[in-house]
Design an enzyme around this catalytic site. Structure first.
Site, short mmCIF file in Angstrom:
data_model
loop_
_atom_site.label_atom_id
_atom_site.label_comp_id
_atom_site.label_asym_id
_atom_site.label_seq_id
_atom_site.Cartn_x
_atom_site.Cartn_y
_atom_site.Cartn_z
N ASP A 126 0.72 -1.14 0.13
CA ASP A 126 0.18 0.06 0.15
C ASP A 126 0.84 1.09 -0.19
O ASP A 126 0.30 2.51 -0.18
CB ASP A 126 -0.89 0.18 1.24
N ARG A 273 -0.42 -9.06 -4.84
CA ARG A 273 0.72 -9.25 -3.71
C ARG A 273 1.54 -10.37 -4.18
O ARG A 273 2.59 -10.77 -3.41
CB ARG A 273 -0.02 -9.60 -2.53
O1 F6P Z 1 -1.94 -3.96 4.10
C1 F6P Z 1 -1.84 -4.54 2.78
C2 F6P Z 1 -2.99 -5.10 2.25
O2 F6P Z 1 -2.69 -5.60 1.09
C3 F6P Z 1 -4.25 -4.19 2.05
O3 F6P Z 1 -4.42 -3.26 0.96
C4 F6P Z 1 -5.42 -5.06 2.23
O4 F6P Z 1 -6.65 -4.50 2.70
C5 F6P Z 1 -5.07 -6.18 3.10
O5 F6P Z 1 -3.60 -6.09 2.89
C6 F6P Z 1 -5.65 -7.61 2.88
O6 F6P Z 1 -4.88 -8.56 3.79
P1 F6P Z 1 -5.33 -10.08 3.83
O7 F6P Z 1 -4.25 -10.85 3.43
O8 F6P Z 1 -5.41 -10.08 5.57
O9 F6P Z 1 -6.55 -10.25 3.10
#
Ligand code: F6P
Length: 340
Positions: A126, A273
């Site tokens: 982010d 990600r």
């Molecule tokens: O903080 C990074 C992030 O990718 C956010 O943009 C998103 O809301 C969150 O992590 C999602 O996380 P998880 O892996 O717990 O679904």
């Protein structure tokens, strides 16, 4: 000296490059030894360790994810300072390199305040940590989102549809701003700027009037001016924060109803990600890993490495906590000139 490394919180591309750089620099130049804690703070409180030497880090800087695993475990719920100190002592560990975002660094600060030797490495796709200009993972996420929108554009053009692309960004709109600009989106919607449905419809209709298939880039944390909270329909995460995602699906039928233009939404989610880190992120992550070892050698406990311009600096954890690096109004207004 023996150093434990952990990766904690949501993963992001570049974590392995940090681990590799720290281990290579530490073993090659300074005679340090390393071990890995598995799955973030959970590995620390459970004493779950893995070997971490040159053989384990060979060739990993191009690999996404983290060879150590990650979790959103809070060490204060698993025994806190006494347990962390005990596990470190049992395993002959002198200090910890904690690679993580705000939650990880907040826990690291509390532990350091009570005498545990920790240095931090900031990470988040982010890019919302205020003490550093950039975090690794962001550049890769922006590239993935841009590629996705380029693809949405071609299919949108074929069908004359409005395409809504939802990207990550819980509190800040950096991914949306950068990828939306790169992809030439006709509107970019970010958490920092509430916007009316009328305004969105105006941008969509103006793009359509020029014969374009409108493309809207929306961050998951965006709110219409009629909303009190970000859209969430997936419950809470381990820290009790609402799981976001789905605002694009909320906007699409509304846009279609108001404009008569067939509209489709795509949520990119965790695709942003995953996978191979960009060259930029590998370089930044490698520099962070090397600098974290220098922090250890200089005893900069309670500090994290950060990027200021092109320089790597060491800043106190508190500089990264409590205040998010939001998109400045001027940056949004600059992009908005080209909307519609
Ligand atoms: O903080 C990074 C992030 O990718 C956010 O943009 C998103 O809301 C969150 O992590 C999602 O996380 P998880 O892996 O717990 O679904």
């Amino acid at each position: 000296m023996s150093i434990g490394i952990l990766t904690s919180g949501g993963d992001c591309p570049g974590l392995n490059a940090v681990i590799r750089a720290a281990v290579l620099t530490g073993t090659k130049l300074h005679d340090l030894e390393f071990v890995g804690f598995r799955n973030g703070w959970r590995g620390v409180v459970e004493g779950d360790l893995m070997e971490l030497g040159r053989p384990q880090v060979m060739g990993i800087s191009k690999q996404g994810g983290t060879i150590l695993g990650s979790s959103r475990t809070n060490p204060f719920e698993g025994g806190g300072v006494p347990r962390v100190a005990e596990v470190m002592e049992e395993n002959g560990i002198d200090a910890i390199i904690a690679i993580g975002g705000e939650g990880t660094l907040a826990a690291a600060k509390r532990l350091t305040d009570e005498g545990i030797k920790i240095v931090g490495v900031p990470k988040t796709i982010d890019n919302d940590l205020s003490a550093t200009d950039y975090t690794f993972g962001f550049d890769t996420a922006v590239q993935i989102a841009t590629d996705a929108m380029d693809r949405l554009r071609t299919t949108g053009d074929s069908h004359g549809r409005c395409m809504v692309a939802e990207v990550m960004g819980r509190h800040v709109g950096w991914i949306a701003l950068h990828s939306g600009m790169a992809a030439g989106a006709h509107a970019i919607l970010i958490p920092e700027r509430k916007t009316s449905m009328d305004q969105i419809v105006e941008w969509v209709e103006s793009a359509r009037a020029r014969g374009r298939a409108p493309l809207i880039c929306v961050a998951e944390g965006f709110q219409l001016d009629t909303m009190d909270d970000a859209h969430s329909e997936r419950g809470l995460d381990a820290f009790g924060r609402p799981r976001l995602g789905g605002i694009g699906d909320q906007l699409a039928p509304e846009i279609e109803a108001r404009t008569g233009i067939e509209t489709r939404a795509t949520t990119l989610g965790h695709i942003q990600r995953g996978g191979t880190p960009s060259a930029y992120d590998r370089v930044l992550a490698t520099r962070y890993g090397m600098a974290a070892v220098n922090s250890i050698l200089e005893g900069h406990w309670g500090r994290m490495v950060a990027l200021r311009g092109t320089q790597i600096v060491h800043v106190p954890f508190e500089d990264a906590l409590g205040r998010l690096k939001t998109v400045p109004e001027a940056r949004y207004d600059e992009a908005a000139v080209l909307f519609g």
